[in-house]
Design an enzyme around this catalytic site. Structure first.
Site: not given
Ligand code: PGA
Length: 249
Positions: A10, A12, A95, A97, A167, A173, A213
């Site tokens: 991904n 992003k 996702h 985010e 996730e 991250g 991660s």
């Protein structure tokens, strides 16, 4: 039970055109396996170029989001139909985010996932708990609820056509990867839930990824767990060493 693993990068909102092309050309030279499916989910503006670069390789191309309507007055949005018309097989849906910064609700995630299926795409649907939810012992309840919303109105057959990515938000991250036991326990729960709703066969077919991660150092132990069918990889998918995540065995 034979589920082919999927390793989805991904990107992003990273890499401008030239850098994306250079990196893709580099990956094209090092990522070469039939053992797992590999896909890079890239910014929309790179879809066409990446498809060209990865043509004839083992690397697929996916998108990171889509709108649930097939077309219409939604300025700035992209539909599943549009992605399908470019032969883009995968799309990330929900996702964390997007849920956090763009306020995507569970209902919207469900509508998008259904629309992706309708368009013939494979949605990679993301679910995961916050650190606060985990610390207060609510992980399983949060996952059950997000999953139930995400796959509402789907059939047993649809389970073979979707991918769920577990996730945990605290792991994304941060370098704070879930232990293989933590990841396995939640992926197993997801499979149990699918079994309860759609039966054993559907539960055996659905691919469940871990994300948060993932890196060359931890890919093997995570992907060797019985209920983890690969990974959704952010930061590490922008590095040359992503090749090591893919060839984890
Ligand atoms: P990360 O991101 O691998 O950088 O933690 C994963 C993701 O957000 O999909």
């Amino acid at each position: 039970m034979s589920r082919k693993k999927l390793i989805a990068g991904n990107w992003k909102m990273n890499l401008c055109a030239k850098k994306a092309e250079d990196f893709a050309n580099e990956m094209k030279g090092t990522v070469n396996t039939d053992a797992v499916d590999v896909v890079f989910c890239v910014p929309y503006v790179h879809l066409s170029a990446m498809k060209g670069i990865f043509a004839g390789t083992k690397i697929g191309v996916g998108a990171q989001n889509m709108h649930y309507a097939a077309s219409g007055a939604y300025t700035g949005e992209i539909s599943g139909e549009m992605l399908a018309s470019m032969d883009i097989p995968y799309v990330i849906i929900g996702h964390s985010e997007r849920r956090e910064y763009f306020k995507e609700s569970d209902t919207e995630v469900n509508l998008k996932a259904l629309a992706a299926l309708e368009a013939g795409l494979t949605p990679i649907i993301c679910i995961g708990e916050t650190s606060k939810q985990r610390k207060s012992g609510r992980t399983f309840n949060v996952i059950r609820k997000q999953l139930a919303f995400a796959i509402d109105e789907m059939s047993a057959d649809d389970m073979a056509k979707i991918v769920i990515a577990y996730e945990p938000i605290w792991a994304i991250g941060t370098g704070d990867v879930a232990t293989k036991e933590q990841a396995e326990e939640v992926c197993a729960l997801i499979r149990e839930e699918v079994k309860a709703g759609h039966g054993q066969a559907a539960a055996e077919k659905i691919r469940i990824l871990y994300g948060g991660s993932v890196a060359p150092e931890n890919a093997k132990e995570l992907f060797s767990m019985p209920n983890i069918d690969g990974g959704l990889v952010g930061g590490a998918s922008l590095k040359a060493s992503f090749e090591k995540v893919v060839h984890f065995e």
